[in-house]
Write a protein that holds these residues in place. Sequence first.
Motif, short mmCIF file in Angstrom:
data_model
loop_
_atom_site.label_atom_id
_atom_site.label_comp_id
_atom_site.label_asym_id
_atom_site.label_seq_id
_atom_site.Cartn_x
_atom_site.Cartn_y
_atom_site.Cartn_z
N PRO A 127 -2.07 25.69 -5.88
CA PRO A 127 -1.58 24.17 -5.35
C PRO A 127 -2.05 23.14 -5.20
O PRO A 127 -2.64 24.08 -3.79
CB PRO A 127 -0.27 24.59 -5.42
N PHE A 128 -2.15 22.06 -5.85
CA PHE A 128 -2.58 21.09 -4.62
C PHE A 128 -2.28 19.81 -4.82
O PHE A 128 -1.27 19.57 -6.11
CB PHE A 128 -3.91 20.83 -4.43
N ILE A 129 -1.82 18.95 -3.80
CA ILE A 129 -1.37 17.26 -4.39
C ILE A 129 -2.07 16.01 -4.39
O ILE A 129 -2.98 16.55 -3.91
CB ILE A 129 -0.30 17.22 -3.31
N VAL A 130 -1.53 15.47 -5.95
CA VAL A 130 -2.38 14.55 -6.00
C VAL A 130 -1.13 12.61 -6.52
O VAL A 130 -0.15 13.43 -7.43
CB VAL A 130 -3.43 14.68 -7.78
N GLU A 131 -2.13 11.29 -6.45
CA GLU A 131 -1.41 11.06 -7.37
C GLU A 131 -1.79 10.60 -8.65
O GLU A 131 -2.92 10.43 -8.96
CB GLU A 131 -2.28 9.23 -6.32
N ILE A 132 -0.79 10.52 -9.21
CA ILE A 132 -1.03 10.40 -11.26
C ILE A 132 -0.40 8.81 -11.35
O ILE A 132 0.44 8.69 -11.04
CB ILE A 132 -0.62 11.68 -11.62
N PRO A 133 -1.27 8.19 -12.07
CA PRO A 133 -0.46 7.45 -12.47
C PRO A 133 0.49 7.31 -13.15
O PRO A 133 0.27 7.90 -14.10
CB PRO A 133 -1.87 5.52 -13.28
N ALA A 134 1.14 6.33 -13.35
CA ALA A 134 2.69 6.37 -13.75
C ALA A 134 2.75 6.60 -15.42
O ALA A 134 2.99 7.30 -15.90
CB ALA A 134 3.69 5.44 -13.74
#
Length: 216
Positions: free
Chosen positions: A158-165
């Motif tokens: 698992p990893f955290i990422v910012e995804i464009p809405a």
Amino acid sequence: MFPLYDTIPSLRKPVVNYIIIWLNVLVFAYELTLFLDEELLYSFFHTFGFVPERMFYAFPVIQVITHMFVHGGWSHIIANMWFLKIFGDNVEDAMGHFKFFLFYITGGIFALFFHVIFNPFSPYPLVGASGAISAVMGAYFVLFYYSRIVSLVFFILPFIVEIPAVIYLFLWFVMQVANGMLADITGTGVAYWAHAGGFIYGVLVGMRIKKKRYWF
């Protein structure tokens, strides 16, 4: 892709969003008292959930609203309320408290009948806030497309990422349609067409709000 939070803080306290969340929690707390008696729980779902096949002999008027506040289990209500918390505050900001409340209810109703179009003879009660919440997500897709959704993604680890809405919500919508088409073949307990219908309603309302906002 499980959303953790978005990158746009709300300007005002989302009072209506909080009230809706607490109403759902209170109803679910009552449901917990029925879990040990299957007959009572079955009766509760069929009394306050919307059963499509009943339209042909006694239209369930009250259930058009009540089905939005009934949930089938822990994962059902936790996921729904989490998504509402993330996306609802900004949409309430954009619409105002009262208009957001009307939008939420009408979005849930639109989602319900979109589901009924594909399942007109279903004997199973439709329950849950996901149709209304999908409408909220559709409006967010239009009004806050520039936001980013910080998400937990599982790929080996698992990893955290910012995804464009705009990408996150578009992919989410495509998945609902794809799963809805698959469910028509295999059958499932998830109302994917209600999700898709709610999202479409939210997009239409969001476009109307956006047009008014930039109308000179």
